[in-house]
Design an enzyme around this catalytic site. Structure first.
Site, short mmCIF file in Angstrom:
data_model
loop_
_atom_site.label_atom_id
_atom_site.label_comp_id
_atom_site.label_asym_id
_atom_site.label_seq_id
_atom_site.Cartn_x
_atom_site.Cartn_y
_atom_site.Cartn_z
N HIS A 13 0.86 -1.43 -0.15
CA HIS A 13 -0.05 0.01 -0.11
C HIS A 13 0.85 1.38 0.03
O HIS A 13 1.69 1.68 1.10
CB HIS A 13 -0.96 -0.04 1.24
CG HIS A 13 -1.98 1.23 1.50
ND1 HIS A 13 -3.18 0.87 1.46
CD2 HIS A 13 -1.82 2.49 0.89
CE1 HIS A 13 -3.85 2.07 1.29
NE2 HIS A 13 -2.77 3.08 1.31
N HIS A 15 1.55 5.35 -1.59
CA HIS A 15 1.23 6.58 -2.50
C HIS A 15 2.44 7.31 -3.02
O HIS A 15 3.15 7.48 -2.07
CB HIS A 15 0.39 7.46 -1.96
CG HIS A 15 -0.92 6.91 -1.29
ND1 HIS A 15 -2.13 6.95 -1.71
CD2 HIS A 15 -1.19 6.24 -0.03
CE1 HIS A 15 -3.07 6.26 -1.12
NE2 HIS A 15 -2.58 5.94 -0.10
N LYS A 99 -9.03 -0.97 -6.31
CA LYS A 99 -8.82 -0.44 -4.93
C LYS A 99 -10.37 0.45 -4.84
O LYS A 99 -10.66 1.30 -5.62
CB LYS A 99 -8.14 0.62 -5.00
CG LYS A 99 -7.92 1.60 -3.72
CD LYS A 99 -7.67 0.74 -2.38
CE LYS A 99 -7.78 1.69 -1.04
NZ LYS A 99 -6.69 2.42 -0.86
N HIS A 136 -10.40 0.82 1.15
CA HIS A 136 -10.47 1.75 2.31
C HIS A 136 -11.43 1.56 2.71
O HIS A 136 -12.53 2.06 2.61
CB HIS A 136 -10.34 3.14 1.45
CG HIS A 136 -9.98 4.30 2.69
ND1 HIS A 136 -8.83 5.03 2.79
CD2 HIS A 136 -10.93 4.51 3.78
CE1 HIS A 136 -8.93 5.57 3.88
NE2 HIS A 136 -10.33 5.52 4.73
N HIS A 174 -4.52 -0.46 5.57
CA HIS A 174 -4.37 0.27 7.07
C HIS A 174 -5.17 -0.02 7.84
O HIS A 174 -5.74 0.72 8.31
CB HIS A 174 -4.23 1.63 6.60
CG HIS A 174 -4.98 2.38 5.59
ND1 HIS A 174 -6.22 2.16 5.67
CD2 HIS A 174 -5.14 3.19 4.45
CE1 HIS A 174 -6.75 2.63 4.57
NE2 HIS A 174 -5.99 3.47 3.94
N ASP A 247 1.52 2.70 3.53
CA ASP A 247 0.52 3.92 3.32
C ASP A 247 1.20 5.17 3.21
O ASP A 247 0.76 6.21 3.49
CB ASP A 247 -0.42 3.93 4.20
CG ASP A 247 -1.79 5.12 4.10
OD1 ASP A 247 -2.03 5.28 2.77
OD2 ASP A 247 -2.26 5.52 4.89
C1 NCD Z 1 -3.67 8.87 1.66
C2 NCD Z 1 -3.32 9.73 0.92
O1 NCD Z 1 -2.70 11.05 1.13
O2 NCD Z 1 -3.41 9.67 -0.39
N1 NCD Z 1 -3.97 9.25 3.01
C3 NCD Z 1 -4.08 8.90 4.26
O3 NCD Z 1 -4.26 9.53 5.31
N2 NCD Z 1 -3.85 7.67 4.63
C4 NCD Z 1 -5.09 8.12 1.34
C5 NCD Z 1 -5.45 6.92 1.89
O4 NCD Z 1 -4.87 5.94 2.10
O5 NCD Z 1 -6.55 6.86 2.95
ZN ZN Z 2 -3.21 5.14 1.54
#
Ligand code: NCD
Ligand code: ZN
Length: 346
Positions: A13, A15, A99, A136, A174, A247
């Protein structure tokens, strides 16, 4: 134990955004991880197999020379997702999974799902072709307290799906609560869960008890000490249904510190080191490899990595920030400035 060698971990996971931020962020993951699932919540989101193939090309282009890191792609589910395109993307090796973002649950989720009836044909197709469903897992009904969003989603949404789609494999992304840990244990192996470094380290008193700390603000929100302890137990026992998903989610500092601040923490530069610290604190370093490198591939029906990394008990100070060339300027790092007791040495 002062030194441990494990198969190269994967991040299930992650970003890394796009453009300048992608260039600044992805190398921090590529350094220590074999693969990572790149989340599709870009602006605009990565909804089709063609968009995912293009995003993968942009990600590969920012990797350091000689890197063997492999980005894995996901399809951003909307009310209008076409099951045929999902199947094509999966069979062509572009999509690893689909997702779910409930609309408005988190960062860049405005285009997410609003009508759960409409996604049933996609779930049925995924069940048929053996594709994974990443969620999510938070209920956005405004009547639900933000601390209960995960528990309510599991009961209201996931429980009926487990019965309607018995052949579909789910991932609670998460995982953040004790109720969630119990739910996943009860429904494994149909359900697995990724766990972040910050849900293992922080409780809501750390976040809000000594001043409002925007660099502890993420979705799902950090919960109670009982929740944190349940997550630490889940991760460190080596149970096959729990695996690594950082995450890591960089945001420009101005967005994090705005009046309405963005949710998400950039932890990639300290991620595997932080997990090692947690496992060490729990006296369970021998289970780090299962959590970081074996359980995830097993849930996704993939082979684990052949390469290895070595961590040693050696202190270093985490950098405060990364520079981003372009208007976003810089992103602060989770644990920036802190002494980290474990280091990747090989
Ligand atoms: C994530 C993001 O910033 O893209 N933010 C977060 O608080 N975890 C998105 C997500 O996974 O919920
Ligand atoms: Zn995330």
């Amino acid at each position: 134990m002062d030194r441990i060698t494990i198969r190269k971990p994967d991040d299930w996971h992650l970003h890394v955004r796009d453009n300048d931020m992608l260039r600044a962020a992805l190398p921090h993951t590529a350094k220590n991880f074999g693969r990572a699932i790149l989340m599709p919540n870009l602006v605009p989101p990565v909804c089709t197999s063609a968009e995912a193939a293009a995003y993968r090309t942009r990600a590969m282009a920012v990797l350091p020379e000689g890197s063997t890191f492999k980005p894995l792609m996901t399809c951003y589910l909307t009310d209008a997702t076409d099951p045929d395109d999902v199947e094509r993307g999966f069979k062509d090796g572009i999509f690893t999974g689909v997702k779910l973002y409930p609309a408005n649950a988190t960062t860049n989720s405005a285009a997410g799902v609003t009508d759960y009836k409409k996604i049933e044909p996609v779930l049925a197709r995924m069940e048929k072709i053996g594709m994974r469903f990443l969620m999510h897992a938070e209920e956005v009904d405004p009547a639900v307290d933000v601390f209960d969003r995960e528990a309510v989603f599991l009961e209201r949404r996931l429980t009926p799906w487990l019965k309607s789609f018995p052949g579909l494999k789910f991932i609670v992304e998460h995982l953040s609560s004790k109720i969630g840990v119990e739910f996943v244990r009860a429904h494994a192996p149909q359900v697995g869960a990724s766990i972040t470094p910050y849900h293992l380290q922080l409780n809501r008193t750390d976040w809000l008890g000594w001043g409002n700390r925007p660099y502890m603000y993420c979705m799902p929100v950090i919960k109670s000490e009982a929740d944190r302890l349940a997550l630490r137990d889940a991760a460190t026992t080596g149970d096959v249904c729990f695996f690594l998903g950082t995450d890591s989610a960089p945001h420009a500092v101005a967005k994090k510190l705005a009046v309405v601040g963005a949710a998400g923490l950039f932890n990639a530069p300290v991620a595997i080191e932080t997990y090692a610290q947690v496992f060490d604190e729990e006296g369970k370093l021998e289970n780090l490899e299962a959590f970081a490198s074996l359980n995830g591939p097993r849930h996704y029906n993939m082979a684990p990595n052949e390469e290895t990394i070595t961590l040693a008990r050696e202190s270093w100070i985490a950098p405060e920030e990364i520079k981003v060339v372009g208007p976003e300027e810089r992103a602060l790092i989770y644990r920036g400035g802190e002494t980290i007791p474990w280091k990747v040495v090989g």
